[in-house]
Design an enzyme around this catalytic site. Structure first.
Site, PDB file in Angstrom:
ATOM      1  N   ASP A  51       4.461  10.535   2.083  1.00  0.00           N
ATOM      2  CA  ASP A  51       5.249  11.248   3.086  1.00  0.00           C
ATOM      3  C   ASP A  51       4.482  11.335   4.415  1.00  0.00           C
ATOM      4  OD1 ASP A  51       7.486  12.550   3.995  1.00  0.00           O
ATOM      5  OD2 ASP A  51       6.947  14.502   3.170  1.00  0.00           O
ATOM      6  N   HIS A  81       6.741   3.940   9.563  1.00  0.00           N
ATOM      7  CA  HIS A  81       7.055   3.244   8.309  1.00  0.00           C
ATOM      8  C   HIS A  81       6.273   1.930   8.216  1.00  0.00           C
ATOM      9  CE1 HIS A  81       9.970   6.226   7.413  1.00  0.00           C
ATOM     10  NE2 HIS A  81      10.856   5.861   8.323  1.00  0.00           N
ATOM     11  N   LEU A 123      -3.119  -4.296 -12.780  1.00  0.00           N
ATOM     12  CA  LEU A 123      -2.421  -3.105 -12.278  1.00  0.00           C
ATOM     13  C   LEU A 123      -0.920  -3.349 -12.085  1.00  0.00           C
ATOM     14  CD1 LEU A 123      -2.713  -0.219 -10.829  1.00  0.00           C
ATOM     15  CD2 LEU A 123      -2.831  -1.537  -8.711  1.00  0.00           C
TER      16      LEU A 123
END
Ligand code: IPE
Ligand code: IPE
Ligand code: MG
Length: 254
Positions: free
Chosen positions: A32, A49, A143
């Site tokens: 966030d 962003h 991962l």
């Protein structure tokens, strides 16, 4: 790096200064603060962003380094469709470009991509590149990078319950037979352990519909740092806090 997670965690635990069994296998991140990052610089929100997306590689590298098996990133919630059309359009383009750009790198690092969320509602151009990257990385044993796109925690539980409802309707299951495990097996993240640690950047002390079912015993790390400013050092800092915590899971102190 292959799937020798445990050995990597053991080594990393010493470096970080944590008992090996406290090292996280799954970390969830609520990324966030992109908008606030841009606002601080008098830039339009999309700059935030774009900067935020650049951070993902750093964080995945850090997660691999400490033997974490899965990093789940909250990218776009079901509720984020309420945002202005221009921002949504930008985000869908950004995710699509990201999925193309990152493909080779994920394969090279033996990583696997996973999508957590509803496909319905996402634009076709994004789904196409999502599927291409899922396909290209499907045999990765390192991962897992889980992207929550069009994700909602309540929606996830609802979708899981509907699947069980279908089994009841077809007569293969009775309501009495439903177990917690059945719900866990029917949520989007069923292949992965519950998150040990959930990081939220940009101060907000709320869960915003993220991994509701899976996080019943997750530890939280909330930081003032805005997502585009988040660093690998702070990621290790967050992991280190797990050492100070006693995960009692309802029991009393040992
Ligand atoms: C998080 O950053 C990214 C998405 C929700 C897509 P925000 O866009 O929510 O940033 P703030 O909260 O406005 O600073
Ligand atoms: C949570 O951030 C969702 C993502 C990071 C994708 P929001 O900015 O949407 O959450 P709220 O509105 O602060 O709860
Ligand atoms: Mg926000």
């Amino acid at each position: 790096m292959g799937n020798n997670f445990e050995a990597v965690r053991k080594q990393a635990a010493e470096k970080i200064g944590l008992p090996a069994e406290k090292m996280p296998r799954h970390i969830g991140i609520i990324m966030d603060g992109n908008g606030r990052w841009a606002k601080q610089r008098d830039l339009p929100r999309f700059h935030g962003h774009r900067e935020g997306a650049k951070k993902i590689e750093t964080i995945c590298d850090a997660a691999q380094e400490i033997g974490c098996e899965c990093v789940t990133l909250y990218c776009f919630s079901v509720q984020n469709w309420r945002r202005p059309e221009m921002e949504i359009d930008y985000l869908m383009q950004l995710f699509t470009r990201y999925l193309v750009a990152v493909r080779g790198d994920l394969v090279e690092k033996n990583m696997k991509l996973a999508h957590f969320g509803r496909r319905d509602g996402l634009p076709d151009f994004l789904l196409e590149e999502l599927d291409n990257t899922l396909e290209a990385t499907k045999s990765g044993t390192g991962l897992t990078l889980g992207l929550c796109l069009n994700y909602g925690g309540r929606e996830e539980i609802l979708d899981s319950v509907k699947k069980l409802g279908e089994k009841i309707a077809s007569g293969s299951l009775t309501p009495e037979e439903i177990t917690e495990q059945m719900i866990s097996e029917n949520i989007y993240t069923s292949e992965y352990p519950d998150p040990d640690l959930i990081i939220r950047t940009s101060s907000e002390m709320r869960i915003s519909n993220f991994l509701l079912w899976q996080s019943s015993y997750s530890e939280y790390y909330v930081t003032k740092t805005l997502w585009p400013d988040f660093t690998r050092e702070e990621m290790f800092e967050a992991v280190k806090t797990l050492g100070e915590r006693e995960r009692r899971m309802g029991d009393i102190k040992a």
